[in-house]
Design a protein around this motif. Structure first.
Motif, PDB file in Angstrom:
ATOM      1  N   ASP A 146       0.850  -1.147   0.152  1.00  8.83           N
ATOM      2  CA  ASP A 146      -0.119  -0.003  -0.051  1.00  8.83           C
ATOM      3  C   ASP A 146       1.004   1.304  -0.011  1.00  8.83           C
ATOM      4  O   ASP A 146       0.494   2.202  -0.919  1.00  8.83           O
ATOM      5  N   ALA A 147       1.977   1.192   0.761  1.00  6.45           N
ATOM      6  CA  ALA A 147       2.811   2.508   0.921  1.00  6.45           C
ATOM      7  C   ALA A 147       3.670   2.569  -0.498  1.00  6.45           C
ATOM      8  O   ALA A 147       3.691   3.848  -0.835  1.00  6.45           O
ATOM      9  N   VAL A 148       4.102   1.605  -0.915  1.00  9.55           N
ATOM     10  CA  VAL A 148       4.780   1.787  -2.160  1.00  9.55           C
ATOM     11  C   VAL A 148       3.652   2.342  -3.381  1.00  9.55           C
ATOM     12  O   VAL A 148       4.123   3.013  -4.204  1.00  9.55           O
ATOM     13  N   ALA A 149       2.518   1.626  -3.400  1.00 11.96           N
ATOM     14  CA  ALA A 149       1.545   2.007  -4.434  1.00 11.96           C
ATOM     15  C   ALA A 149       1.170   3.749  -4.490  1.00 11.96           C
ATOM     16  O   ALA A 149       0.626   4.097  -5.226  1.00 11.96           O
ATOM     17  N   LEU A 150       1.453   4.272  -3.237  1.00 11.23           N
ATOM     18  CA  LEU A 150       1.365   5.805  -3.195  1.00 11.23           C
ATOM     19  C   LEU A 150       2.260   6.489  -3.914  1.00 11.23           C
ATOM     20  O   LEU A 150       1.985   7.822  -3.858  1.00 11.23           O
ATOM     21  N   GLN A 151       3.205   6.085  -4.294  1.00  6.51           N
ATOM     22  CA  GLN A 151       4.419   6.891  -4.775  1.00  6.51           C
ATOM     23  C   GLN A 151       4.096   7.070  -6.416  1.00  6.51           C
ATOM     24  O   GLN A 151       3.510   6.250  -7.202  1.00  6.51           O
ATOM     25  N   ALA A 152       4.690   8.101  -7.078  1.00  6.83           N
ATOM     26  CA  ALA A 152       4.665   8.592  -8.181  1.00  6.83           C
ATOM     27  C   ALA A 152       4.980   7.512  -9.288  1.00  6.83           C
ATOM     28  O   ALA A 152       6.192   6.892  -8.943  1.00  6.83           O
ATOM     29  N   VAL A 154       3.914   4.313  -9.554  1.00  7.30           N
ATOM     30  CA  VAL A 154       3.777   3.173  -9.241  1.00  7.30           C
ATOM     31  C   VAL A 154       2.175   2.901  -8.842  1.00  7.30           C
ATOM     32  O   VAL A 154       1.466   3.794  -8.434  1.00  7.30           O
ATOM     33  N   GLN A 155       1.885   1.771  -9.444  1.00  4.65           N
ATOM     34  CA  GLN A 155       0.385   1.249  -9.307  1.00  4.65           C
ATOM     35  C   GLN A 155       0.617  -0.195  -8.774  1.00  4.65           C
ATOM     36  O   GLN A 155       1.048  -1.216  -9.408  1.00  4.65           O
ATOM     37  N   GLY A 156       0.164  -0.621  -7.451  1.00  7.65           N
ATOM     38  CA  GLY A 156       0.505  -1.821  -6.895  1.00  7.65           C
ATOM     39  C   GLY A 156       1.941  -1.942  -6.982  1.00  7.65           C
ATOM     40  O   GLY A 156       2.721  -1.241  -6.069  1.00  7.65           O
ATOM     41  N   LEU A 157       2.257  -3.099  -7.357  1.00  9.09           N
ATOM     42  CA  LEU A 157       4.088  -3.021  -7.690  1.00  9.09           C
ATOM     43  C   LEU A 157       4.350  -3.030  -9.253  1.00  9.09           C
ATOM     44  O   LEU A 157       5.322  -3.491  -9.498  1.00  9.09           O
ATOM     45  N   SER A 158       3.436  -2.455  -9.460  1.00 10.86           N
ATOM     46  CA  SER A 158       3.747  -2.055 -11.330  1.00 10.86           C
ATOM     47  C   SER A 158       4.456  -0.705 -11.220  1.00 10.86           C
ATOM     48  O   SER A 158       3.653   0.489 -11.012  1.00 10.86           O
ATOM     49  N   ASP A 165       7.162  -8.672 -11.655  1.00 10.32           N
ATOM     50  CA  ASP A 165       8.350  -9.542 -12.139  1.00 10.32           C
ATOM     51  C   ASP A 165       9.683  -8.858 -12.490  1.00 10.32           C
ATOM     52  O   ASP A 165      10.708  -9.258 -12.703  1.00 10.32           O
ATOM     53  N   GLU A 166       9.484  -7.362 -12.682  1.00 13.16           N
ATOM     54  CA  GLU A 166      10.570  -6.577 -13.284  1.00 13.16           C
ATOM     55  C   GLU A 166      11.104  -5.688 -11.805  1.00 13.16           C
ATOM     56  O   GLU A 166      11.648  -4.692 -12.316  1.00 13.16           O
ATOM     57  N   VAL A 167      10.491  -5.711 -10.894  1.00 13.10           N
ATOM     58  CA  VAL A 167      10.782  -5.064  -9.768  1.00 13.10           C
ATOM     59  C   VAL A 167      11.537  -5.904  -8.559  1.00 13.10           C
ATOM     60  O   VAL A 167      11.483  -7.211  -8.494  1.00 13.10           O
ATOM     61  N   SER A 168      12.559  -5.133  -8.032  1.00 11.11           N
ATOM     62  CA  SER A 168      13.570  -5.881  -6.898  1.00 11.11           C
ATOM     63  C   SER A 168      12.959  -5.551  -5.692  1.00 11.11           C
ATOM     64  O   SER A 168      13.109  -4.506  -5.452  1.00 11.11           O
ATOM     65  N   GLN A 199      12.771   3.335  -5.858  1.00  9.15           N
ATOM     66  CA  GLN A 199      13.469   3.814  -6.925  1.00  9.15           C
ATOM     67  C   GLN A 199      12.824   3.412  -8.402  1.00  9.15           C
ATOM     68  O   GLN A 199      13.018   2.242  -8.470  1.00  9.15           O
ATOM     69  N   THR A 200      12.652   4.478  -9.129  1.00  4.35           N
ATOM     70  CA  THR A 200      12.065   4.106 -10.578  1.00  4.35           C
ATOM     71  C   THR A 200      12.814   4.219 -11.704  1.00  4.35           C
ATOM     72  O   THR A 200      12.381   4.336 -12.730  1.00  4.35           O
ATOM     73  N   GLY A 201      14.342   4.524 -11.240  1.00  5.23           N
ATOM     74  CA  GLY A 201      14.988   4.900 -12.532  1.00  5.23           C
ATOM     75  C   GLY A 201      16.487   5.270 -12.056  1.00  5.23           C
ATOM     76  O   GLY A 201      16.873   5.541 -10.861  1.00  5.23           O
ATOM     77  N   GLY A 202      17.470   5.016 -12.709  1.00  3.01           N
ATOM     78  CA  GLY A 202      18.732   5.535 -12.498  1.00  3.01           C
ATOM     79  C   GLY A 202      19.511   4.577 -11.757  1.00  3.01           C
ATOM     80  O   GLY A 202      20.144   4.844 -10.670  1.00  3.01           O
ATOM     81  N   PHE A 203      19.461   3.285 -12.051  1.00  6.28           N
ATOM     82  CA  PHE A 203      19.929   2.182 -11.229  1.00  6.28           C
ATOM     83  C   PHE A 203      21.522   2.220 -11.656  1.00  6.28           C
ATOM     84  O   PHE A 203      21.730   2.360 -12.746  1.00  6.28           O
TER      85      PHE A 203
END
Length: 588
Positions: A146-152, A154-158, A165-168, A199-203
């Motif tokens: 629920d906390a992760v889904a509130l971030q820009a 992000v929807q669920g774990l997408s 399956d593309e998220v660590s 983190q959604t980019g810049g790895f």
């Protein structure tokens, strides 16, 4: 690749400016009220053993700080001590705290300052957000998802439209992910969380096994000198999870043609219903004609009067769809010093958590609920100056009904998931009224990891991690149906169908509801374990540049055996079996 290119590659990887581990750092300058530096002034993080002394120009830095909110204390001979409260440290980021001290005017004087966060974080080179435990406490949520889904983005774990399956998903630096489906395990206790970074980019090169998103979770350590208890309980009273009439209402789509006295005894097109009503429901010949057909055949054991036939139909549609138990979440975390031995073993402390969730199904299936129970524990010890050991353990058990007929892992959980499986598909009546269209399934998750951190100096530290993650799946049919007669209508016996698993041909009265064949075809008895070990070293070579290098070893043991099985309809059924042990190594 030539020697020069290879050397250049390693130099670029080593001089990556982001510290992508489960820690942050604090730095700044210590000066007096005139702006002169105070070399040798000490800065410590209260409640920990971490601290440092200022350099000749007043600059100080504290590396390898666990994410959280702290109080800094600065002291210098002849100056009043300064306390800086609410100092937030986030994963992979630098918290800059400049300290101004003034001469002590009377003994015991102490200055308290509230730290302010900068509007722009200068060392952020990626798309990320950080969620503190204070923010989690303030949000109306009960899970880390629920906390992760509130971030820009992000929807669920997408993340940015990708699959989960593309998220660590990492807990205290240990990856919680099944390498069979690549799906993350997120059922951890929310009261155990100290900090979450999304983190959604810049790895950078340290994370080479993800595509769209990185979720780093840091859990709480037990306090050295006191015990704490955090809890969260939410209960939703039993209630229907669908709108409109109940599925077993006499006027529902599946029952009215067989129960409405205006048409049930004769035929649905006898004129009692208008054409619109006839189009809305299945057609039925009527119980009188059905009874005649049973009398006309050569089998005297199925002779039924119209009334007996209707009672037998109701018996085969007797499933109770009422939800009588609540949905709930229970989440508790307790921690503190280990009794009697804490001081002897480097302030040995613990934090242990329990989480259990129950979600009742909109429609009872082979099981009537999804349930997950998770236990977590963390032991931490400062075994010597600059040395820290932590051991993390996790065990989780999930039970419910499999969402797959092919043996793939996955549960029904939400009402929308169940409703979606009954939309524009065949055998909807069987899916609703039979108990075993989908097989019951169970998944267990076990994780055990140890981490050793050693600060060689104020500017260099290394960490060693060993971790073993095991996921086990078991999907098999429910017990076989009792085929003996358990009830009689008009002298004709009927077994307990459509309840219980039955692998032979069987159909219900009048409507032709399938009560066997194609039921609970999923089979799964798989176990996948992942053993990983890593070494990472970090050195702050000057105020703005950092060198980091690391090695990682991963051994996966996949014992997978799943497929689809049907005794009567074997065509097209597949079984997948493999037992492999690949080994991977990485360096950055």
């Amino acid at each position: 690749m030539g020697l020069k290119q290879l050397l250049l590659f390693f130099i670029i990887a080593l001089f990556s400016s982001s510290l992508l581990a489960q820690s942050g750092k604090i730095n700044g300058f210590i000066k007096d009220s005139t702006g002169e530096p105070l070399p040798g002034a000490t800065v410590v993080i209260e409640g920990t053993l971490q601290g440092t002394a200022a350099q000749a120009d007043g600059f100080y830095q504290i590396l390898n700080v666990k994410p959280g909110t702290y109080t800094l204390k600065a002291t210098y001979i002849g100056f009043a001590p300064v306390l800086i409260e609410n100092v937030a440290v986030n994963i992979d980021l630098t918290t800059e705290i400049d300290i101004t001290m003034r001469e002590e005017t009377f003994e015991g004087e102490e200055i308290v300052v509230l730290a302010e966060r900068p509007v722009v974080q200068k060392d952020v080179a990626s798309s990320q957000s950080n969620i503190s435990k204070e923010s989690l406490d303030a949000l109306p949520i009960t899970s880390v998802t629920d906390a992760v889904a509130l971030q820009a983005g992000v929807q669920g774990l997408s993340v940015r439209g990708s699959g989960s399956d593309e998220v660590s998903f990492n807990l205290n630096g240990f990856t919680l992910r099944s390498e069979r489906s690549n799906s993350p395990f997120t059922g951890i206790s929310i009261t155990s969380i100290e900090n979450v970074q999304v983190q959604t980019g810049g790895f950078n090169a340290e994370y080479g096994d993800l595509r769209s998103g990185l979720i780093n979770v840091t859990s709480k350590e037990g306090e050295r000198d006191r015990y704490t208890l955090d809890g969260l309980i939410r209960v939703t009273p039993p209630q229907a999870k669908n709108v409109g009439q109940s599925i077993n209402d006499p006027n529902s789509y599946w029952l009215r043609p067989y129960l409405d006295d205006d048409v049930a005894w004769t035929v649905t097109d006898n004129g009692a219903w208008d054409s619109y009503t006839q189009d809305e429901y299945p057609s039925f010949q009527g119980w009188n004609a059905f009874s005649q057909s049973t009398l006309a055949d050569d089998d005297p054991t199925n002779d039924l009067t119209p009334e007996a036939a209707q009672q037998a139909f109701l018996w085969q549609h007797r499933k109770d769809f009422a939800i009588t138990e609540p949905d709930y979440e229970i989440d508790l975390t307790f921690g503190g010093p280990v009794p009697y031995v804490s001081e002897r073993f480097g302030d040995l402390r613990f934090s242990t958590s329990f989480r259990e969730t129950q979600t009742m199904y909109m429609v009872p299936l082979s099981r009537d609920r999804y349930k997950q129970t998770t236990f977590q524990s963390k032991l931490t010890s400062n075994i010597a100056s600059g040395m820290k050991v932590s051991i993390d353990g996790l065990y989780s058990r999930e039970t419910g009904t499999s969402a797959s007929q092919a043996g793939n892992p996955g549960f029904f959980v939400s009402p929308s998931g169940i409703a979606g499986s009954m939309d524009n598909v065949s055998f909807i009546e069987s899916r609703l009224y039979a108990s075993d269209y989908w097989a019951p399934t169970e998944q267990t998750t076990f994780n055990l990891g140890a981490q050793f951190t050693h600060s060689i100096s104020n500017t260099t530290f290394y960490e060693v991690k060993v971790n073993n993650y095991i996921s086990t799946n078991s999907t098999n049919p429910s017990p076989l149906r009792d085929t003996t007669d358990v009830v009689f209508f008009g002298g004709v016996g009927f077994d307990e169908g459509p309840f219980g698993f039955f692998d032979e041909t069987s159909f219900g009265l009048a409507s032709g509801m399938r009560m066997g064949v194609g039921m609970s075809t999923a089979r799964d008895s798989s176990e996948v374990s992942v053993l990983s070990a890593s070494f990472k070293i970090t050195s702050q070579i000057n105020r703005v540049n950092e060198v980091k290098a690391g090695l990682e070893f991963i051994r996966t043991n996949s014992m997978v055996n799943y497929g689809s099985f049907d005794k009567v309809l074997p065509s097209g059924r597949t079984v997948s079996v493999w037992n492999t042990t690949p080994i991977r190594m990485a360096a950055f």
